[in-house]
Structures are given as structure tokens and as C-alpha cells.
Design a protein around this motif. Structure first.
Motif, mmCIF file in Angstrom:
data_model
loop_
_atom_site.group_PDB
_atom_site.id
_atom_site.type_symbol
_atom_site.label_atom_id
_atom_site.label_comp_id
_atom_site.label_asym_id
_atom_site.label_seq_id
_atom_site.Cartn_x
_atom_site.Cartn_y
_atom_site.Cartn_z
ATOM 1 N N MET A 1 0.716 -1.235 -0.160
ATOM 2 C CA MET A 1 -0.092 0.280 0.120
ATOM 3 C C MET A 1 1.098 1.388 0.058
ATOM 4 N N SER A 2 1.893 1.234 0.654
ATOM 5 C CA SER A 2 2.789 2.454 0.621
ATOM 6 C C SER A 2 3.406 2.627 -0.702
ATOM 7 N N ASN A 3 3.538 1.820 -1.475
ATOM 8 C CA ASN A 3 4.020 2.271 -2.955
ATOM 9 C C ASN A 3 2.855 2.826 -3.629
ATOM 10 N N HIS A 4 1.943 2.425 -3.283
ATOM 11 C CA HIS A 4 0.689 3.176 -4.050
ATOM 12 C C HIS A 4 0.552 4.399 -3.786
ATOM 13 N N ILE A 5 0.674 4.592 -2.273
ATOM 14 C CA ILE A 5 0.540 6.244 -1.940
ATOM 15 C C ILE A 5 1.883 7.008 -2.623
ATOM 16 N N GLU A 6 3.095 6.579 -2.495
ATOM 17 C CA GLU A 6 4.238 7.124 -3.181
ATOM 18 C C GLU A 6 3.967 7.334 -4.754
ATOM 19 N N VAL A 7 3.318 6.530 -5.433
ATOM 20 C CA VAL A 7 3.059 6.531 -7.064
ATOM 21 C C VAL A 7 1.938 8.075 -7.128
ATOM 22 N N LYS A 8 0.943 7.879 -6.188
ATOM 23 C CA LYS A 8 0.022 8.652 -6.289
ATOM 24 C C LYS A 8 0.438 9.989 -6.075
ATOM 25 N N LYS A 9 1.175 10.179 -5.015
ATOM 26 C CA LYS A 9 1.999 11.477 -4.628
ATOM 27 C C LYS A 9 2.839 12.083 -5.898
ATOM 28 N N GLN A 10 3.397 11.133 -6.456
ATOM 29 C CA GLN A 10 4.422 11.520 -7.624
ATOM 30 C C GLN A 10 3.509 11.966 -8.813
ATOM 31 N N GLN A 11 2.317 11.307 -9.135
ATOM 32 C CA GLN A 11 1.323 11.485 -10.360
ATOM 33 C C GLN A 11 0.733 12.999 -9.933
ATOM 34 N N LEU A 12 0.456 13.424 -8.766
ATOM 35 C CA LEU A 12 -0.329 14.654 -8.512
ATOM 36 C C LEU A 12 0.681 15.727 -8.358
ATOM 37 N N ASN A 13 0.344 16.738 -8.822
ATOM 38 C CA ASN A 13 0.899 17.807 -8.466
ATOM 39 C C ASN A 13 0.051 19.047 -8.448
ATOM 40 N N PRO A 14 -0.786 19.054 -7.279
ATOM 41 C CA PRO A 14 -1.849 19.980 -7.102
ATOM 42 C C PRO A 14 -1.367 21.542 -7.228
ATOM 43 N N LEU B 1 -7.419 16.905 0.998
ATOM 44 C CA LEU B 1 -5.978 17.227 1.320
ATOM 45 C C LEU B 1 -5.339 15.617 1.709
ATOM 46 N N LEU B 2 -6.069 14.613 2.459
ATOM 47 C CA LEU B 2 -5.610 13.426 2.837
ATOM 48 C C LEU B 2 -5.662 12.720 1.582
ATOM 49 N N ASP B 3 -6.679 12.555 0.781
ATOM 50 C CA ASP B 3 -6.720 12.016 -0.561
ATOM 51 C C ASP B 3 -5.683 12.344 -1.511
ATOM 52 N N THR B 4 -4.978 13.678 -1.506
ATOM 53 C CA THR B 4 -4.191 14.065 -2.467
ATOM 54 C C THR B 4 -2.953 13.708 -1.913
ATOM 55 N N PHE B 5 -2.663 13.887 -0.468
ATOM 56 C CA PHE B 5 -1.328 13.343 -0.066
ATOM 57 C C PHE B 5 -0.935 12.076 0.369
ATOM 58 N N GLY B 6 -2.061 11.529 0.974
ATOM 59 C CA GLY B 6 -1.816 10.181 1.489
ATOM 60 C C GLY B 6 -1.852 10.251 3.059
ATOM 61 N N ASP B 7 -1.313 11.303 3.563
ATOM 62 C CA ASP B 7 -1.168 11.191 5.028
ATOM 63 C C ASP B 7 -0.776 12.719 5.536
ATOM 64 N N LEU B 8 -0.918 12.979 7.108
ATOM 65 C CA LEU B 8 -0.907 14.223 7.405
ATOM 66 C C LEU B 8 0.792 15.051 7.100
ATOM 67 N N GLU B 9 1.551 14.012 7.419
ATOM 68 C CA GLU B 9 3.100 14.417 7.409
ATOM 69 C C GLU B 9 3.377 14.909 6.032
ATOM 70 N N SER B 10 2.737 14.356 4.973
ATOM 71 C CA SER B 10 3.217 14.828 3.824
ATOM 72 C C SER B 10 2.516 16.142 3.463
#
Length: 62
Positions: free
Chosen positions: A1-14, A41-50
């Protein structure tokens, strides 16, 4: 699941203005507005830290 979040973050540049808007709405008096803004925000970045990392690196006031 972590890899999925990383890929999503890389694809999105809001756009910064969109993130600023969501951050502003996350402090709104209306609970539904706050909840939706945080969900976006959470759907875009995946977690609060991001979210925090992005906001700090782009000088977005929260």
C-alpha cells in the motif's frame, strides 16, 4: 500500500492555490466543510506528514 501512496503523490502536482483553499477551509466553522477539506488533502497527499511537508516547502500558511 505504501508504494501505491508514493506513486499517487508523484502523479499529482496540485496547484498551490488549491492546497491553500483546502487549508483555509480545513479551519472553517462548519464541520462538514472542515471534514471535506481534510478529506481532499488526505486523498491528495496520503497522510498528514506529507501535507505538512508540502505546506512548509511551499510557504502556505495554515
Amino acid at each position: 500500500m505504501s508504494n501505491h501512496i508514493e506513486v499517487k503523490k508523484q502523479q499529482l502536482n496540485p496547484p498551490n492555490v488549491l492546497i491553500k483553499t483546502w487549508c483555509t477551509l480545513a479551519r472553517d466553522e462548519d464541520e462538514q466543510v472542515r471534514t471535506h477539506a481534510m478529506k481532499m488533502l488526505l486523498d491528495t497527499f496520503g497522510d498528514l506528514e506529507s501535507i505538512v511537508k508540502f505546506v512548509k516547502s511551499n510557504n502556505i500558511k495554515v
